[in-house]
Design a protein around this motif. Structure first.
Motif, PDB file in Angstrom:
ATOM      1  N   PRO A   4      42.745  54.677  46.906  1.00  0.00           N
ATOM      2  CA  PRO A   4      42.602  53.064  47.274  1.00  0.00           C
ATOM      3  C   PRO A   4      43.762  53.139  47.736  1.00  0.00           C
ATOM      4  O   PRO A   4      44.896  54.322  47.202  1.00  0.00           O
ATOM      5  N   THR A   5      44.515  52.191  48.587  1.00  0.00           N
ATOM      6  CA  THR A   5      45.698  52.418  49.110  1.00  0.00           C
ATOM      7  C   THR A   5      46.466  51.705  48.569  1.00  0.00           C
ATOM      8  O   THR A   5      47.647  51.215  49.301  1.00  0.00           O
ATOM      9  N   ASN A   6      46.251  50.305  47.950  1.00  0.00           N
ATOM     10  CA  ASN A   6      47.818  49.685  47.325  1.00  0.00           C
ATOM     11  C   ASN A   6      48.309  49.667  46.040  1.00  0.00           C
ATOM     12  O   ASN A   6      46.842  50.762  44.761  1.00  0.00           O
ATOM     13  N   ARG A   7      49.047  50.449  45.188  1.00  0.00           N
ATOM     14  CA  ARG A   7      49.957  50.987  44.120  1.00  0.00           C
ATOM     15  C   ARG A   7      50.723  49.590  43.600  1.00  0.00           C
ATOM     16  O   ARG A   7      51.097  49.111  44.500  1.00  0.00           O
ATOM     17  N   GLN A  14      42.472  57.335  38.387  1.00  0.00           N
ATOM     18  CA  GLN A  14      41.472  57.465  39.114  1.00  0.00           C
ATOM     19  C   GLN A  14      40.628  56.027  38.826  1.00  0.00           C
ATOM     20  O   GLN A  14      40.335  56.011  37.939  1.00  0.00           O
ATOM     21  N   PRO A  15      39.754  56.407  40.148  1.00  0.00           N
ATOM     22  CA  PRO A  15      38.937  54.909  40.129  1.00  0.00           C
ATOM     23  C   PRO A  15      37.366  55.446  39.371  1.00  0.00           C
ATOM     24  O   PRO A  15      37.395  56.133  38.951  1.00  0.00           O
ATOM     25  N   GLU A  16      37.361  54.222  38.500  1.00  0.00           N
ATOM     26  CA  GLU A  16      36.096  54.224  37.858  1.00  0.00           C
ATOM     27  C   GLU A  16      34.654  54.950  38.021  1.00  0.00           C
ATOM     28  O   GLU A  16      33.816  56.250  37.270  1.00  0.00           O
ATOM     29  N   VAL A  17      34.211  54.777  39.293  1.00  0.00           N
ATOM     30  CA  VAL A  17      33.531  54.755  40.215  1.00  0.00           C
ATOM     31  C   VAL A  17      33.868  56.604  40.756  1.00  0.00           C
ATOM     32  O   VAL A  17      33.113  56.858  40.836  1.00  0.00           O
ATOM     33  N   PHE A  18      34.904  57.301  40.941  1.00  0.00           N
ATOM     34  CA  PHE A  18      34.903  58.339  41.145  1.00  0.00           C
ATOM     35  C   PHE A  18      34.481  59.026  39.704  1.00  0.00           C
ATOM     36  O   PHE A  18      34.191  60.169  39.663  1.00  0.00           O
ATOM     37  N   ASP A  38      42.853  62.211  50.121  1.00  0.00           N
ATOM     38  CA  ASP A  38      43.667  60.638  49.773  1.00  0.00           C
ATOM     39  C   ASP A  38      42.876  60.899  47.809  1.00  0.00           C
ATOM     40  O   ASP A  38      42.103  60.020  47.422  1.00  0.00           O
ATOM     41  N   LEU A  39      43.498  62.208  47.355  1.00  0.00           N
ATOM     42  CA  LEU A  39      42.997  62.391  45.929  1.00  0.00           C
ATOM     43  C   LEU A  39      43.582  61.930  44.772  1.00  0.00           C
ATOM     44  O   LEU A  39      43.596  61.837  43.812  1.00  0.00           O
ATOM     45  N   ILE A  40      45.247  61.198  45.094  1.00  0.00           N
ATOM     46  CA  ILE A  40      45.934  60.129  44.284  1.00  0.00           C
ATOM     47  C   ILE A  40      46.318  58.944  45.225  1.00  0.00           C
ATOM     48  O   ILE A  40      45.575  58.997  46.949  1.00  0.00           O
ATOM     49  N   TYR A  41      46.830  58.516  44.664  1.00  0.00           N
ATOM     50  CA  TYR A  41      47.680  57.116  45.478  1.00  0.00           C
ATOM     51  C   TYR A  41      48.460  56.773  46.029  1.00  0.00           C
ATOM     52  O   TYR A  41      48.847  56.927  47.679  1.00  0.00           O
ATOM     53  N   GLY A  42      49.641  58.049  45.521  1.00  0.00           N
ATOM     54  CA  GLY A  42      50.641  58.736  46.650  1.00  0.00           C
ATOM     55  C   GLY A  42      51.736  57.555  47.434  1.00  0.00           C
ATOM     56  O   GLY A  42      51.601  56.479  46.786  1.00  0.00           O
ATOM     57  N   GLY A 196      33.637  58.977  52.875  1.00  0.00           N
ATOM     58  CA  GLY A 196      34.668  57.992  52.733  1.00  0.00           C
ATOM     59  C   GLY A 196      34.744  56.707  51.303  1.00  0.00           C
ATOM     60  O   GLY A 196      35.535  55.981  51.663  1.00  0.00           O
ATOM     61  N   GLY A 197      34.086  57.276  50.515  1.00  0.00           N
ATOM     62  CA  GLY A 197      33.824  56.008  49.498  1.00  0.00           C
ATOM     63  C   GLY A 197      33.490  57.076  48.371  1.00  0.00           C
ATOM     64  O   GLY A 197      32.495  56.156  47.703  1.00  0.00           O
ATOM     65  N   ALA A 198      34.436  57.112  47.752  1.00  0.00           N
ATOM     66  CA  ALA A 198      33.595  58.378  46.669  1.00  0.00           C
ATOM     67  C   ALA A 198      34.980  56.962  45.040  1.00  0.00           C
ATOM     68  O   ALA A 198      35.342  58.399  44.279  1.00  0.00           O
ATOM     69  N   GLY A 199      35.519  56.416  46.148  1.00  0.00           N
ATOM     70  CA  GLY A 199      36.531  56.034  44.638  1.00  0.00           C
ATOM     71  C   GLY A 199      37.459  54.762  45.344  1.00  0.00           C
ATOM     72  O   GLY A 199      37.490  53.396  44.877  1.00  0.00           O
ATOM     73  N   ALA A 200      37.553  54.169  47.306  1.00  0.00           N
ATOM     74  CA  ALA A 200      38.787  53.616  47.635  1.00  0.00           C
ATOM     75  C   ALA A 200      37.769  52.429  47.916  1.00  0.00           C
ATOM     76  O   ALA A 200      36.818  52.130  47.430  1.00  0.00           O
ATOM     77  N   PRO A 201      38.593  51.208  47.721  1.00  0.00           N
ATOM     78  CA  PRO A 201      37.805  49.593  47.929  1.00  0.00           C
ATOM     79  C   PRO A 201      37.266  49.568  48.940  1.00  0.00           C
ATOM     80  O   PRO A 201      37.376  50.486  50.047  1.00  0.00           O
ATOM     81  N   ILE A 202      35.684  49.241  48.860  1.00  0.00           N
ATOM     82  CA  ILE A 202      35.063  48.976  50.013  1.00  0.00           C
ATOM     83  C   ILE A 202      34.931  48.125  50.797  1.00  0.00           C
ATOM     84  O   ILE A 202      34.968  46.700  50.004  1.00  0.00           O
ATOM     85  N   GLY A 203      34.871  48.140  52.185  1.00  0.00           N
ATOM     86  CA  GLY A 203      34.484  47.072  52.919  1.00  0.00           C
ATOM     87  C   GLY A 203      33.176  46.079  52.925  1.00  0.00           C
ATOM     88  O   GLY A 203      32.264  46.285  51.691  1.00  0.00           O
TER      89      GLY A 203
END
Length: 575
Positions: A4-7, A14-18, A38-42, A196-203
């Motif tokens: 995800p992009t927000n921090r 790490q997200p639960e889905v990951f 994009d393994l961390i938020y950074g 790119g769908g293993a944890g980040a917010p999805i549309g």
């Protein structure tokens, strides 16, 4: 595996889905696992937070039974400091390895100064590596950004310089992440995959790739098969084809205008919606308003149908009455059911009514003196940010009133420059950040829409020139970010800026040359000057940090910080 992009101000888990995917991958028992960046938020200047996030990541992936390999993403490396930490935590930025006759190449699209490009030493390394392993049974390439899909310069460079090289050496598949979706394309015998769908917010459009997923790739002799897996299910690789996704996103971003009302609100407004059909086939669909949850708002008609011949457009009008003359967001939503593929149900494309403020920017007979005093601005009316509805936050709002954070900002212009003066009330001033993270401390943000579409249908990073005005330990500081992702602390010979704080009041004054804004109508040919009537898309933000990280911010519109969409921006009108 995009993150995800927000921090916030703490190291994030790490997200639960990951974590769920890690468990499922162990059940599948693969030979190896490759994670696409994009393994961390950074995106923080706090090196302690960065290292803690790597510790969190390492703790989760240590549960994998299979050996794993990493690809660097933009949330992992965004400057030289984060790059050094990545090298210490993860190892090489680009590399290759062999497994059972297959050759795996991992590239770095995030090298500072070379973002989006495979060039220089890395390009030469790639050429040499391909030559050394040209007899491999299969060759797979991994990188974070899908540069091949970009329509601007990086994409053209990839297709001109890199793609022919991969074709020459018989590369089978190129995998990328970055986009939070799944898509596949086929070019000259190479499969190009975006995953790119293993944890980040999805549309919100799963039909065109917006869903959490991971891939299971099976190599059996000459055969390479890809299974697209949602947690608990498996899909064929062609679930979303590139051309179908491209058509849908073209419809979403280019074929349906945004419904907007120019403020101030009145008892009734006539609102228009433009539907465009750029295709060679006739399209038919429905426009319908969703008023549930928007008590007091009225729209007529509530529903209309449309049928557009090829390469035509139609304007639809609606009578809209707001709940009150002080109404603000959220506003009613219009859904457009526009067909995007044969034998598929239309996806409702949603548009919230935009409430567009405007500011009459007066032409100045003489430029103000940039001295931090504001006497020259007394005859100019300001934009005032001091109301509860103008406050927003990533978390819970802590704003307690105008004494906590509020302010007003003035604008004026002449043939050469845009001028601004601002007075900000702030009980506690805190600016511990530098560069791209200045928005996490107290500052003024001015975000200018430099796109050609005044309703702003593009992405933020494509059409923005953004200025951050603040005070750091180095004194008054201006940081600028262009649409091309070029960012720098402004040269004081180009931007004249002063700032000071007296008790709980901050005073800002600045002079911005028109050339520095890179506006579309200010391509700044020889002798160009702006004219009255020009309109500039603008959002204004006052951020608030009371010493424990950014808490809230005041905003002219929700466009820049809250929604991330240019179509919400206000209008700066040159008078």
């Amino acid at each position: 595996m995009d993150r995800p992009t927000n921090r916030g101000v703490k190291a994030l888990e790490q997200p639960e889905v990951f974590k769920q995917i890690i468990r499922e991958v162990n059940l599948l028992n693969p030979d190896l696992v490759i994670m696409g960046g994009d393994l961390i938020y950074g995106y923080t200047s706090d090196t302690g937070l960065i290292r803690q996030e790597w510790q969190n990541f390492n703790r989760i992936v240590s549960e994998l039974d299979a050996p794993y390999y990493l690809v660097v993403g933009n949330h992992d490396v965004w400057d030289e400091v984060s790059q050094q930490i990545y090298l210490e935590e993860c190892g090489a930025l680009y590399y290759s390895f062999d497994y059972r006759g297959c050759h795996f190449i991992v590239l770095d699209t995030e090298i500072p100064g070379q973002v989006n490009y495979i060039t220089g030493e890395q390009l030469q390394w790639l050429k040499d590596d391909l030559q050394r392993h040209k007899d491999a049974t299969h060759i797979f390439v991994f990188m974070h950004r899908p540069v091949w899909a970009y329509e601007d310069t990086p994409g053209r460079v990839w297709m001109h310089d890199i793609h022919p090289l991969l074709v020459k050496y018989g590369v089978d598949i190129v995998f990328s992440g970055h986009w939070h979706a799944y898509e596949i394309d086929y070019r000259d015998g190479i499969r190009y995959v975006i995953t790119g769908g293993a944890g980040a917010p999805i549309g919100e459009y799963p039909e065109v790739g917006d869903f959490h997923h991971y891939l299971l790739c099976t190599v059996d002799g000459e055969s390479v098969e890809i299974a697209v897996i949602k947690p608990g299910s498996i899909f064929d690789e062609t679930i979303v084809k590139f051309e179908i996704a491209s058509r849908f996103h073209g419809i979403r971003t280019q074929c349906i205008s945004y419904p907007y009302i120019d403020l101030p609100l009145e008892a009734e407004h006539e609102l228009t919606l433009i539907i465009d059909n750029p295709f060679t086939d006739t399209v038919a669909g429905t426009i319908r308003w969703q008023l549930e949850g928007f008590e007091g708002w009225q729209v007529a008609p509530i529903e209309q149908t449309f049928k557009l011949l090829p390469t035509t457009q139609q304007v639809f009008s609606f009578k809209v009455s707001p709940a009150s003359l002080q109404a603000w967001y959220p506003t009613p939503i219009v859904e457009v059911l526009y067909p995007y593929a044969k034998d598929k149900q239309p996806i409702p494309i949603k548009r919230e009514i935009r409430l567009i403020p405007s500011y009459d920017c007066e032409r100045l007979s003489s430029p103000p003196i940039i001295d931090g005093k504001l006497e020259d601005w007394q005859a100019i009316h300001p934009i005032v940010l001091n109301k509860r509805y103008q406050v927003a936050s990533r978390d819970s709002i802590k704003w307690i009133g105008p004494s906590d954070k509020s302010g007003k900002i003035y604008f004026g212009w002449d043939d050469t420059c845009l001028y601004l003066g601002a007075e900000v009330i702030d009980d506690i001033f805190c600016q511990p950040e530098h560069g791209v993270t200045l928005s996490r401390g107290d500052c003024i943000i001015l975000a200018f829409d430099v796109g050609d579409d005044p309703r702003g249908v593009g992405k933020l990073d494509k059409f923005l020139t953004t200025y951050f005005f603040t005070m750091t330990e180095d004194g008054p500081t201006v940081y600028r970010r262009y649409a091309t992702n070029q960012s720098k602390v402004c040269d004081v010979t180009e931007i004249v800026f002063t700032a000071k704080r007296v008790h709980t009041t901050e005073i800002y004054e600045a002079k911005l040359p028109w050339a520095a804004l890179k506006l579309p109508w200010a391509a700044l040919k020889e002798g160009f000057t702006p004219q009255p009537g020009e309109v500039i898309g603008l959002d204004i933000i006052f951020t608030d940090n009371d010493g424990k990280g950014r808490e809230d911010w005041l905003q002219w519109t929700p466009g820049y910080m809250e929604k991330g969409e240019l179509s919400y921006y206000g209008k700066l009108i040159l008078r």
